[in-house]
Design an enzyme around this catalytic site. Structure first.
Site, PDB file in Angstrom:
ATOM      1  N   ILE A   1      -2.836  -1.559   0.433  1.00 17.48           N
ATOM      2  CA  ILE A   1      -3.044  -1.696   1.872  1.00 17.48           C
ATOM      3  C   ILE A   1      -4.505  -1.992   2.183  1.00 17.48           C
ATOM      4  O   ILE A   1      -4.813  -2.860   3.006  1.00 17.48           O
ATOM      5  CB  ILE A   1      -2.573  -0.423   2.601  1.00 17.48           C
ATOM      6  CG1 ILE A   1      -1.049  -0.298   2.515  1.00 17.48           C
ATOM      7  CG2 ILE A   1      -3.014  -0.439   4.059  1.00 17.48           C
ATOM      8  CD1 ILE A   1      -0.497   1.009   3.049  1.00 17.48           C
TER       9      ILE A   1
ATOM     10  N   ASN B   1      -9.050   4.220   4.910  1.00 17.70           N
ATOM     11  CA  ASN B   1      -7.798   3.951   4.207  1.00 17.70           C
ATOM     12  C   ASN B   1      -7.669   4.714   2.893  1.00 17.70           C
ATOM     13  O   ASN B   1      -6.554   4.995   2.457  1.00 17.70           O
ATOM     14  CB  ASN B   1      -7.680   2.446   3.930  1.00 17.70           C
ATOM     15  CG  ASN B   1      -6.558   2.128   2.968  1.00 17.70           C
ATOM     16  OD1 ASN B   1      -5.387   2.177   3.315  1.00 17.70           O
ATOM     17  ND2 ASN B   1      -6.920   1.820   1.714  1.00 17.70           N
TER      18      ASN B   1
ATOM     19  N   SER C   1      -2.706   6.828   7.913  1.00 14.47           N
ATOM     20  CA  SER C   1      -2.006   8.086   7.681  1.00 14.47           C
ATOM     21  C   SER C   1      -0.693   7.817   6.956  1.00 14.47           C
ATOM     22  O   SER C   1      -0.652   7.003   6.034  1.00 14.47           O
ATOM     23  CB  SER C   1      -1.797   8.797   9.018  1.00 14.47           C
ATOM     24  OG  SER C   1      -1.225  10.071   8.848  1.00 14.47           O
ATOM     25  N   SER C   2       0.391   8.460   7.369  1.00 14.97           N
ATOM     26  CA  SER C   2       1.673   8.311   6.688  1.00 14.97           C
ATOM     27  C   SER C   2       2.789   8.877   7.551  1.00 14.97           C
ATOM     28  O   SER C   2       2.562   9.793   8.358  1.00 14.97           O
ATOM     29  CB  SER C   2       1.646   9.058   5.348  1.00 14.97           C
ATOM     30  OG  SER C   2       2.942   9.149   4.785  1.00 14.97           O
TER      31      SER C   2
ATOM     32  N   TYR D   1       0.294  16.965   0.484  1.00 14.40           N
ATOM     33  CA  TYR D   1       0.156  15.614   1.036  1.00 14.40           C
ATOM     34  C   TYR D   1       0.545  15.601   2.513  1.00 14.40           C
ATOM     35  O   TYR D   1      -0.170  15.039   3.343  1.00 14.40           O
ATOM     36  CB  TYR D   1       1.029  14.644   0.245  1.00 14.40           C
ATOM     37  CG  TYR D   1       0.925  13.211   0.709  1.00 14.40           C
ATOM     38  CD1 TYR D   1      -0.162  12.427   0.352  1.00 14.40           C
ATOM     39  CD2 TYR D   1       1.912  12.641   1.515  1.00 14.40           C
ATOM     40  CE1 TYR D   1      -0.275  11.107   0.779  1.00 14.40           C
ATOM     41  CE2 TYR D   1       1.816  11.327   1.944  1.00 14.40           C
ATOM     42  CZ  TYR D   1       0.726  10.565   1.578  1.00 14.40           C
ATOM     43  OH  TYR D   1       0.624   9.266   2.009  1.00 14.40           O
TER      44      TYR D   1
ATOM     45  N   LYS E   1      -1.973  14.648   5.805  1.00 15.03           N
ATOM     46  CA  LYS E   1      -1.720  13.538   6.726  1.00 15.03           C
ATOM     47  C   LYS E   1      -1.457  14.032   8.147  1.00 15.03           C
ATOM     48  O   LYS E   1      -1.851  13.371   9.124  1.00 15.03           O
ATOM     49  CB  LYS E   1      -0.556  12.688   6.217  1.00 15.03           C
ATOM     50  CG  LYS E   1      -0.865  11.936   4.921  1.00 15.03           C
ATOM     51  CD  LYS E   1      -2.050  10.988   5.085  1.00 15.03           C
ATOM     52  CE  LYS E   1      -2.268  10.129   3.854  1.00 15.03           C
ATOM     53  NZ  LYS E   1      -3.385   9.166   4.013  1.00 15.03           N
TER      54      LYS E   1
ATOM     55  N   VAL F   1       5.544   1.234   1.329  1.00 15.43           N
ATOM     56  CA  VAL F   1       4.844  -0.044   1.204  1.00 15.43           C
ATOM     57  C   VAL F   1       4.697  -0.340  -0.280  1.00 15.43           C
ATOM     58  O   VAL F   1       4.407   0.554  -1.086  1.00 15.43           O
ATOM     59  CB  VAL F   1       3.453  -0.001   1.872  1.00 15.43           C
ATOM     60  CG1 VAL F   1       2.750  -1.340   1.730  1.00 15.43           C
ATOM     61  CG2 VAL F   1       3.578   0.385   3.342  1.00 15.43           C
TER      62      VAL F   1
ATOM     63  N   THR G   1       2.870  -0.930  -3.020  1.00 22.32           N
ATOM     64  CA  THR G   1       1.502  -0.847  -3.536  1.00 22.32           C
ATOM     65  C   THR G   1       1.536  -0.189  -4.911  1.00 22.32           C
ATOM     66  O   THR G   1       2.610   0.112  -5.444  1.00 22.32           O
ATOM     67  CB  THR G   1       0.606  -0.012  -2.604  1.00 22.32           C
ATOM     68  OG1 THR G   1       1.007   1.384  -2.679  1.00 22.32           O
ATOM     69  CG2 THR G   1       0.719  -0.479  -1.161  1.00 22.32           C
TER      70      THR G   1
END
Length: 252
Positions: free
Chosen positions: A17, A85, A136-137, A151, A155, A184, A186
């Site tokens: 990202i 990021n 964020s997420s 995690y 976030k 996503v 990645t």
């Protein structure tokens, strides 16, 4: 949209990202500072940008954070936009022996580093009436994975930090927003130590967990970030923008 002569810091821009965001800003005319720990990958992204400043740095180290802001302002003369990021994943049960070690590491990377970089960058961004975007997420909004308390907490804290700083800096003409991606494509799964076969299974499960039955490309998140950073979003601050292919609305 045009970001001609705007100066943008993108942390975690060596891949995924962050790389997509940096490349898109550069394509739209911005001067970009690329920040990451892997020089080889940073240089590869840098070749896709127009005369970027490339800084090998660890955002969890205070001296590195200071260097990121100071070198950017020295090199380009100002700072308009900060994209926080850089982040990492990790799993541990709350009852596991390593629970606090995982928690401390994720909070340091995903939240504390953002707070400190924002603290350092804010005076410069106030001068340019710029803006800040935190990546964020959806995990800040819904529990999706077992053993992910650390995690999720990092976030969720990032989202509320975004709102808090947006409220504080609004009177200075500075906007602060967050983008909360779902799955996503990645290298975050690879970086967590999964094999190729495991990665494929993880992404397939992620895909099944979306209402649209798809996984985003990093460029899709970059499109949203550049919109929020532009004058087209001049009325938007303190907002949490979800881009998750319908993960949060997926029926059980």
């Amino acid at each position: 949209m045009s970001f001609n002569d705007k100066v943008v810091i993108v942390t975690g821009s060596s891949s995924g990202i962050g790389a997509a965001i940096a490349i898109e800003f550069s394509a739209l005319g911005a001067h970009v500072c690329l920040v990451g720990r892997n020089k080889e990958k940073l240089d590869e992204v840098g070749r896709k940008c127009n005369n970027p400043l490339v800084l090998v740095a660890d955002v969890t180290q205070d001296k590195d954070a200071q260097r990121i802001v100071n070198e950017t302002v020295r090199y380009f003369g100002k700072l308009d936009i900060l994209i926080n990021n850089a982040g990492m994943g990790g799993a541990a049960s709350i009852t596991a022996e390593n629970a606090m070690a995982v928690y401390d590491k994720l909070m340091s990377t995903n939240l504390r580093s953002v707070v400190y970089l924002t603290h350092l960058a804010a005076p410069h961004i106030i001068k340019t009436k710029g803006n800040i975007i935190n990546i964020s997420s959806v995990c800040a909004l819904r529990i999706l994975l077992k053993d992910s308390f650390a995690y999720n907490t990092s976030k969720a804290g990032l989202d509320h930090f975004t709102r808090s700083v947006a409220a504080e800096l609004a009177s200075d003409g500075v906007r602060v927003n967050a983008v909360n991606p779902g799955p996503v494509l990645t290298d975050i799964v690879q970086n967590s130590g999964f094999s190729d076969a495991q990665q494929k299974a993880v992404f397939e499960n992620m895909k099944k967990g979306t209402a649209l039955n798809r996984i985003s490309e990093p460029s899709e998140i970059a499109d949203l970030v550049t919109f929020l950073a532009s004058d087209k979003a001049r009325a938007i601050t303190g907002s949490i923008y979800v881009s998750d292919n319908g993960t949060l609305i997926k029926a059980a």
